[in-house]
Write an enzyme that holds these catalytic residues in place. Structure first.
Site, PDB file in Angstrom:
ATOM      1  N   THR A 174      55.896  90.932  67.873  1.00 17.00           N
ATOM      2  CA  THR A 174      55.720  90.005  67.638  1.00 17.00           C
ATOM      3  C   THR A 174      57.666  89.432  68.033  1.00 17.00           C
ATOM      4  OG1 THR A 174      55.120  89.807  65.808  1.00 17.00           O
ATOM      5  CG2 THR A 174      55.952  87.999  66.330  1.00 17.00           C
ATOM      6  N   ARG A 202      40.921  86.858  65.733  1.00 17.72           N
ATOM      7  CA  ARG A 202      41.722  87.222  64.469  1.00 17.72           C
ATOM      8  C   ARG A 202      43.188  85.767  64.634  1.00 17.72           C
ATOM      9  NH1 ARG A 202      47.592  89.521  63.803  1.00 17.72           N
ATOM     10  NH2 ARG A 202      47.822  90.651  62.258  1.00 17.72           N
ATOM     11  N   VAL A 203      44.282  85.711  63.290  1.00 17.41           N
ATOM     12  CA  VAL A 203      44.731  85.631  63.055  1.00 17.41           C
ATOM     13  C   VAL A 203      45.771  86.148  62.456  1.00 17.41           C
ATOM     14  CG1 VAL A 203      46.215  82.606  63.027  1.00 17.41           C
ATOM     15  CG2 VAL A 203      44.308  83.252  63.881  1.00 17.41           C
ATOM     16  N   GLY A 204      47.540  86.674  62.631  1.00 12.50           N
ATOM     17  CA  GLY A 204      48.252  87.165  61.929  1.00 12.50           C
ATOM     18  C   GLY A 204      49.106  86.215  61.096  1.00 12.50           C
ATOM     19  N   ASP A 205      50.955  86.738  60.567  1.00  9.58           N
ATOM     20  CA  ASP A 205      50.991  85.939  60.139  1.00  9.58           C
ATOM     21  C   ASP A 205      52.102  85.026  61.376  1.00  9.58           C
ATOM     22  OD1 ASP A 205      52.725  88.578  61.108  1.00  9.58           O
ATOM     23  OD2 ASP A 205      54.342  87.602  59.949  1.00  9.58           O
ATOM     24  N   THR A 225      57.990  90.536  61.820  1.00 12.86           N
ATOM     25  CA  THR A 225      57.471  90.979  62.906  1.00 12.86           C
ATOM     26  C   THR A 225      56.657  92.280  61.906  1.00 12.86           C
ATOM     27  OG1 THR A 225      58.030  92.781  64.442  1.00 12.86           O
ATOM     28  CG2 THR A 225      59.455  92.350  63.573  1.00 12.86           C
ATOM     29  N   GLY A 226      55.564  93.013  61.995  1.00 12.73           N
ATOM     30  CA  GLY A 226      55.067  93.745  61.345  1.00 12.73           C
ATOM     31  C   GLY A 226      53.365  93.686  61.470  1.00 12.73           C
ATOM     32  N   LYS A 227      52.566  94.549  60.320  1.00 17.36           N
ATOM     33  CA  LYS A 227      52.251  94.017  60.342  1.00 17.36           C
ATOM     34  C   LYS A 227      50.984  92.912  59.048  1.00 17.36           C
ATOM     35  CE  LYS A 227      47.760  97.708  58.680  1.00 17.36           C
ATOM     36  NZ  LYS A 227      47.857  98.447  58.150  1.00 17.36           N
ATOM     37  N   GLY A 228      51.004  91.648  60.060  1.00 14.93           N
ATOM     38  CA  GLY A 228      50.686  90.712  59.586  1.00 14.93           C
ATOM     39  C   GLY A 228      49.688  90.149  58.227  1.00 14.93           C
TER      40      GLY A 228
END
Length: 319
Positions: A174, A202-205, A225-228
């Protein structure tokens, strides 16, 4: 005049140092420096924090070295779906787009949506249509594709078939920025292609206000940034702001607690939750915690000295 400040990230979970050539690492650091220069120019010329974070993120969206815009990750169908958001700490106004397929600079669309005022969040074709209608550049899918992302998708599918674990760098990445302007206002922005081989839609954070992006004057600005999925569950940006506002923690204590305690607690049952962020408080203090091998990051001191880093190394650069 209030101290101005700026910090950026280009994703956590970066490769081991021997995973890229010295030339590639140097190019990535140069693009981080270019992003810092773009945001810092806005601030030193009296621009807003919102303008500064947008300018910094645009540079990283245009770079092939980061997972946003040109160079974004591919989903399971080999398609780029792009997410971004921006937030103005002065007003709490925000704009976000997700699952866009053609917006060259999704952060610009997020800001345009914020300024439009009719909605905070648009997704899919509606986001692309809004961007085109706002005069923003829309590109064909192949503009976003790089050899690195094609290789990463193949690697992720191979890991899935073999039941092996991919590296953090193969999975996701990110870009983001946080800024404090001369009027004392804070802002944050984040942009991503999501994680490689993600489910379609899929939508993350990153576009979720309060999770991957958050800014509130007098408290802090955060970009993650990372595992959303875990950033959403822990509402990371707002959690840091809440710890500062209600527990009276400083920005470093609050940010490090969320990354190294809250997200690490999740990892006891789910595996390692790769995470990193940049956070900035109302006095210009910066925190850049991460729990992976490294994180592309950069910041400028109040005196105007600029630094970029990937792992534990720190390089001073000229803006």
């Amino acid at each position: 005049m209030t101290t101005i400040a700026l910090a950026i990230h280009g994703g956590c979970g970066v490769l081991p140092l021997d995973g890229m050539s010295p030339e590639d690492w140097a190019e990535a650091r140069r693009d981080l420096a270019r992003a810092l220069a773009a945001g810092w120019a806005e601030l030193t010329q009296g621009g807003s924090a919102v303008a500064a974070v947008e300018a910094a993120v645009v540079v990283m969206e245009d770079s092939p070295h980061f997972n946003a815009g040109h160079g974004a990750a591919l989903n399971e169908d080999g398609i780029h779906e792009l997410d971004a958001s921006i937030m103005d700490g002065a007003t709490l106004e925000a704009g976000a787009v997700s699952a866009a397929r053609g917006i060259r600079n999704p952060v610009r669309a997020a800001r345009a949506l914020m300024q439009d005022g009719r909605a905070v969040f648009l997704t899919g074709i509606a986001a692309d249509n809004f961007a085109a209608g706002s005069g923003l550049e829309v590109m064909p899918q192949d503009y976003f594709t790089t050899d690195k992302r094609v290789e990463a998708l193949a690697a992720m599918k191979a890991h899935a078939a073999a039941g092996t674990e991919a590296t953090e760098n193969e999975k996701h990445g990110t870009v983001g920025a946080v800024a404090l302007d001369g009027a004392g206002h804070l802002a944050a922005a984040t942009s991503t292609g999501g994680y490689t081989n993600k489910p379609a839609g899929r939508v993350g954070d990153s576009p979720v206000i309060g999770a991957g992006t958050y800014a509130r004057d007098g408290v802090c600005a955060v970009s993650g940034t990372g595992k959303g999925e875990f950033f959403i569950r822990h509402v990371v940006g707002h959690e840091i702001a809440a710890r500062m506002a209600y527990l009276r923690e400083d920005v470093r204590t609050a940010a490090e607690h969320v990354v190294h305690v809250d997200l690490s607690a999740s990892s006891q049952t789910t595996g390692i939750v790769g995470a990193g962020l940049v956070a900035l408080d109302a006095s210009g203090q910066v925190s850049t915690p991460f729990n992976t091998a490294g994180m592309f990051r950069g910041w400028v001191t109040p005196e105007g000295r600029a630094f970029v880093a990937t792992h534990q190394d720190v390089h001073e650069v000229q803006l």
